[in-house]
Design an enzyme around this catalytic site. Structure first.
Site, PDB file in Angstrom:
ATOM      1  N   ASP A 167      -4.759  -9.716  -8.280  1.00 43.91           N
ATOM      2  CA  ASP A 167      -4.965  -8.730  -9.352  1.00 43.91           C
ATOM      3  C   ASP A 167      -3.748  -8.003  -9.931  1.00 43.91           C
ATOM      4  O   ASP A 167      -3.353  -8.205 -11.079  1.00 43.91           O
ATOM      5  CB  ASP A 167      -6.035  -7.701  -8.924  1.00 43.91           C
ATOM      6  CG  ASP A 167      -5.845  -7.144  -7.506  1.00 43.91           C
ATOM      7  OD1 ASP A 167      -4.786  -7.381  -6.916  1.00 43.91           O
ATOM      8  OD2 ASP A 167      -6.769  -6.443  -7.016  1.00 43.91           O
ATOM      9  N   GLU A 194     -12.391   0.367  -9.917  1.00 48.91           N
ATOM     10  CA  GLU A 194     -12.043  -0.598 -10.976  1.00 48.91           C
ATOM     11  C   GLU A 194     -12.979  -0.591 -12.184  1.00 48.91           C
ATOM     12  O   GLU A 194     -12.532  -0.748 -13.327  1.00 48.91           O
ATOM     13  CB  GLU A 194     -11.948  -2.017 -10.396  1.00 48.91           C
ATOM     14  CG  GLU A 194     -10.779  -2.224  -9.440  1.00 48.91           C
ATOM     15  CD  GLU A 194     -10.989  -1.638  -8.061  1.00 48.91           C
ATOM     16  OE1 GLU A 194     -12.161  -1.352  -7.713  1.00 48.91           O
ATOM     17  OE2 GLU A 194     -10.007  -1.445  -7.324  1.00 48.91           O
ATOM     18  N   ARG A 222       0.636   3.781  -3.140  1.00 54.60           N
ATOM     19  CA  ARG A 222       0.009   5.091  -2.870  1.00 54.60           C
ATOM     20  C   ARG A 222       1.053   6.178  -2.653  1.00 54.60           C
ATOM     21  O   ARG A 222       0.947   7.258  -3.221  1.00 54.60           O
ATOM     22  CB  ARG A 222      -0.878   5.005  -1.627  1.00 54.60           C
ATOM     23  CG  ARG A 222      -2.006   4.006  -1.794  1.00 54.60           C
ATOM     24  CD  ARG A 222      -2.989   4.085  -0.643  1.00 54.60           C
ATOM     25  NE  ARG A 222      -3.775   2.870  -0.567  1.00 54.60           N
ATOM     26  CZ  ARG A 222      -5.040   2.807  -0.165  1.00 54.60           C
ATOM     27  NH1 ARG A 222      -5.660   3.892   0.208  1.00 54.60           N
ATOM     28  NH2 ARG A 222      -5.677   1.665  -0.113  1.00 54.60           N
ATOM     29  N   THR A 224      -0.957   0.871 -10.253  1.00 60.35           N
ATOM     30  CA  THR A 224      -2.234   0.278  -9.876  1.00 60.35           C
ATOM     31  C   THR A 224      -3.082   1.206  -9.005  1.00 60.35           C
ATOM     32  O   THR A 224      -4.251   0.935  -8.750  1.00 60.35           O
ATOM     33  CB  THR A 224      -2.033  -1.088  -9.184  1.00 60.35           C
ATOM     34  OG1 THR A 224      -3.288  -1.743  -9.078  1.00 60.35           O
ATOM     35  CG2 THR A 224      -1.431  -0.923  -7.796  1.00 60.35           C
ATOM     36  N   GLU A 237       0.835  -1.212   0.000  1.00 57.81           N
ATOM     37  CA  GLU A 237       0.000   0.000   0.000  1.00 57.81           C
ATOM     38  C   GLU A 237       0.863   1.253   0.000  1.00 57.81           C
ATOM     39  O   GLU A 237       0.569   2.219  -0.702  1.00 57.81           O
ATOM     40  CB  GLU A 237      -0.933   0.020   1.223  1.00 57.81           C
ATOM     41  CG  GLU A 237      -1.955  -1.106   1.251  1.00 57.81           C
ATOM     42  CD  GLU A 237      -3.090  -0.929   0.234  1.00 57.81           C
ATOM     43  OE1 GLU A 237      -3.099   0.081  -0.477  1.00 57.81           O
ATOM     44  OE2 GLU A 237      -3.956  -1.830   0.160  1.00 57.81           O
TER      45      GLU A 237
HETATM   46  C1  DMJ Z   1      -6.479   0.471  -4.892  1.00 59.13           C
HETATM   47  O1  DMJ Z   1      -5.754   0.812  -3.766  1.00 59.13           O
HETATM   48  C2  DMJ Z   1      -5.581  -0.170  -5.914  1.00 59.13           C
HETATM   49  O2  DMJ Z   1      -6.218  -0.101  -7.133  1.00 59.13           O
HETATM   50  C3  DMJ Z   1      -5.241  -1.578  -5.617  1.00 59.13           C
HETATM   51  O3  DMJ Z   1      -4.523  -2.209  -6.648  1.00 59.13           O
HETATM   52  C4  DMJ Z   1      -6.446  -2.415  -5.290  1.00 59.13           C
HETATM   53  N1  DMJ Z   1      -7.633  -1.652  -5.124  1.00 59.13           N
HETATM   54  C5  DMJ Z   1      -7.626  -0.406  -4.485  1.00 59.13           C
HETATM   55  C6  DMJ Z   1      -8.930   0.328  -4.714  1.00 59.13           C
HETATM   56  O4  DMJ Z   1     -10.036  -0.478  -4.843  1.00 59.13           O
END
Ligand code: DMJ
Length: 626
Positions: free
Chosen positions: A384, A518, A255, A604, A251
């Site tokens: 994912d 998503e 982020r 992501t 995370e």
């Molecule tokens: C986000 O923090 C990122 O997209 C992560 O890969 C998975 N999903 C959350 C949001 O739903």
């Protein structure tokens, strides 16, 4: 045991033997034995004393004794003249330490609680200052040619009706930001109803301003420059990673490092690069495992790592250790430090050597043994972004990292064979593989895959570009159905394709919507590749539903049941709402010149990073490729 019988009773003097007495030998033997006894007694007492000293000496002194081993090597022994050497010094130092400690303890006892508190605070400040000093004294980062990709422009869609929609999304961003600014500033996230800060264990419960870092690039793209500068000032003055916090490596990477790098590339402000590098340094100890597969969590101060208690057999998670590549390659590119690149390449090599059940990657891998945990494969939660980063590693390398592309293609082939099915009414869905059986359930998180298939279509093997674009469109359609079949027109967290049910949530705890991006992400990719107006139409439906059901006066909140006309709020404004959901919506209603996909790759968390034209360059450390 005869010796004691020969000895005289204690305290009695042994009479001198008569001259020539025949008993002489016996007498001599008696004397020798008693001497031995006394010697034994003395020895026993000495050993007892030594043991006592060892166990009852204060702690500090004990450590000094253990230090002897090193000191013996480092300091010369008692010299040839028999003069006292380091052992004597050591004894007197131990005594001095001891006395000093006693003295300090006495003084402490005399102090009031306030005085003690003030003392602790001063000490804390001193340590913080020292650490800051160390950071400031760190050598400057080497200059590298910063890519100047095109497309950091306005992206005005031209058509006034589209512009109006885009303006609405910008207004929603402003509402989300202003509310956070007012009620949650510096906290990680916002509780829009309670109107106060919010955090979760992924950020180590520490005030790290996650929303600020996550929102920066969206603010920049939307031309909200005052807000951007406000965020930058907070980061310059307050963002400090020398905190005793146990954070999620994944995370924090997607982020914070992703957010800071994107802010750096968009704005050119050095502070963002410097902060990203400082933070990355703090994550590196997480890789100190027997296999090099990182722990899920690391303490930013101590560097101690561990895994989530809930993960199968102490495993690390595929989507976590497999979602570091983009950011880490950029870090090596920007700093010249090969460590980042080597860490992620090591993960890739290790995975390549492992056998995969049915060609699928299980979600769990034990970082101590290097063995898979439970055989659960998912393109949604836990799996994912591992697949996403294989494709994006290839795109980000200007399509030179063909190893990544091949790994992606093989993985997608196995996913298609084992996980992708059509429902009775013809909806394409991606299920989950659990111990040899397919669960006909799809998560909101899995909906990102529509966009991924479309993004990967060009360059897929065997001229299957059309097939993958079509697959992307089918996933987008299914995910839209999951929204359309609810009362609020917002999608549930998970939905089934079982027992006559199609694209609807069954369990109460799967009916929530927490402002996730998503589905909108997939609409945007599909729009970019097809320009089919239905994607803008679906995106607009979602915008209106969010504004209607998730907006409150203190920001935006998730809702607990999308099938209820009277939903309750979860009272969290997630940082990814500003980083991703609103950004993808804004892009959907912008022209394609804004962040074109041949120059930018989105991580992501939707943070855009430029394509690195590495064709003629070598990354430092890339020689470790085998
Ligand atoms: C986000 O923090 C990122 O997209 C992560 O890969 C998975 N999903 C959350 C949001 O739903």
């Amino acid at each position: 045991m005869t010796a004691p019988a020969l000895l005289p009773p204690s305290g009695r003097r042994i009479p001198a033997p008569a001259p020539g007495a025949a008993s002489f030998p016996h007498h001599r033997a008696t004397l020798r034995l008693s001497e031995k006894f006394i010697l034994l007694l003395i020895l026993g007492a000495f050993i007892t004393l030594c043991f006592g000293a060892f166990f009852f000496l204060p702690d500090g002194s004990k450590h000094k004794r253990f230090d002897l081993g090193l000191e013996d090597v480092l300091i010369p022994h008692v010299d040839g003249m028999g003069r006292a050497g380091p052992r004597c010094d050591l004894r007197s130092r131990i005594r001095a330490d001891h006395e000093r400690a006693l003295q300090e303890a006495r003084e402490k006892l005399r102090k009031s609680r306030e005085e003690l508190r003030a003392e602790i605070q001063t000490e804390k400040n001193r340590v913080a200052q020292r650490l800051r000093g160390r950071e400031a004294a760190a050598p400057p980062l080497p200059p590298v040619p910063v890519p100047r990709p095109g497309g950091v422009d306005d992206g005005d869609p031209g058509d006034p009706r589209v512009r109006e929609k885009r303006d609405k999304i910008r207004e929603m961003m402003k509402h989300a930001w202003d509310s956070y600014r007012q009620y949650g500033w510096g906290h990680n996230e916002l509780k829009p109803l309670a109107r106060k800060g919010h955090s979760t264990n992924i950020f180590g419960e520490c005030k790290m301003g996650a929303t600020i870092v996550d929102a920066l690039d969206t603010l920049f793209m939307m031309g909200l420059h005052d807000e951007f500068r406000d965020g930058q000032a907070w980061i310059e003055q307050n963002l400090d990673f020398s905190v005793n916090a146990e954070v999620s490596v994944f995370e924090v990477n997607i982020r914070f490092i992703g957010g800071l790098l994107a802010a750096y590339y968009l704005s050119g402000q050095e502070v963002f690069k410097a902060k990203a590098v400082q933070l990355a340094e703090k994550l590196l100890p997480a890789f100190n495992t027997p296999t090099g597969i990182p722990w899920a969590m690391v303490n930013l101060k101590s560097g101690v790592g561990r895994n989530w208690g809930w993960a199968s057999a102490g495993s690390s998670i595929l989507a976590e250790f497999g979602t570091l590549h983009m950011e880490f390659v950029h870090l090596t590119y920007l700093t010249g430090n090969p460590a980042y690149y080597q860490k992620v390449m090591h993960i890739r090599k290790l995975l390549a050597k492992m056998e995969r059940p049915n060609g699928l990657y299980p979600n769990y891998l034990n970082p101590r043994t290097g063995r898979w945990g439970q055989h659960h494969t998912s393109v949604g939660g836990l799996g994912d972004s591992f697949y996403e980063y294989l494709l994006k590693a290839w795109l980000m390398s200007d399509k030179t990292d063909t190893e990544a592309r091949k790994t992606y293609d093989d993985a997608v082939e196995a996913i298609e064979r084992h996980l992708i099915r059509k429902s009775n009414s013809g909806l394409t869905f991606i299920g989950e593989w659990k111990n040899g059986h397919l669960e006909r359930k799809m998560g909101h998180l899995t909906c990102f895959a529509g966009g991924m298939f479309a993004l990967g279509a060009d360059g897929s093997p065997g001229d299957k570009a059309g097939h993958y674009l079509q697959l992307g469109a089918e996933i987008a359609h299914t995910c839209h159905e999951s929204y359309d079949r609810t009362v609020l027109k917002l999608g549930p967290e998970a939905f089934k394709f079982d027992s006559g049910l199609e694209a609807v949530a069954v369990r109460q705890n799967e009916k929530y919507y927490i402002l996730r991006p998503e589905v909108i992400e997939t609409y945007w990719y599909m729009w970019r590749f097809t320009h089919d107006p239905k994607y803008r139409q679906w995106g607009w439906e979602a915008t209106q539903a969010i504004d209607r059901y998730c907006r409150v006066s203190g920001g935006f909140s998730g809702v607990k049941d999308v099938y209820s006309s009277n939903p309750t709020y979860d009272d969290v404004q997630q940082s990814f709402f500003l980083a991703e959901t609103l950004k993808y919506l804004y892009l959907l209603f912008s022209s394609d010149d804004l962040l074109p996909l041949d120059s930018w790759v989105f991580n992501t968390e939707a943070h855009p990073l430029p394509v690195l034209h590495l064709g003629n360059a070598t990354l430092p450390g890339s020689e470790s490729r085998r």
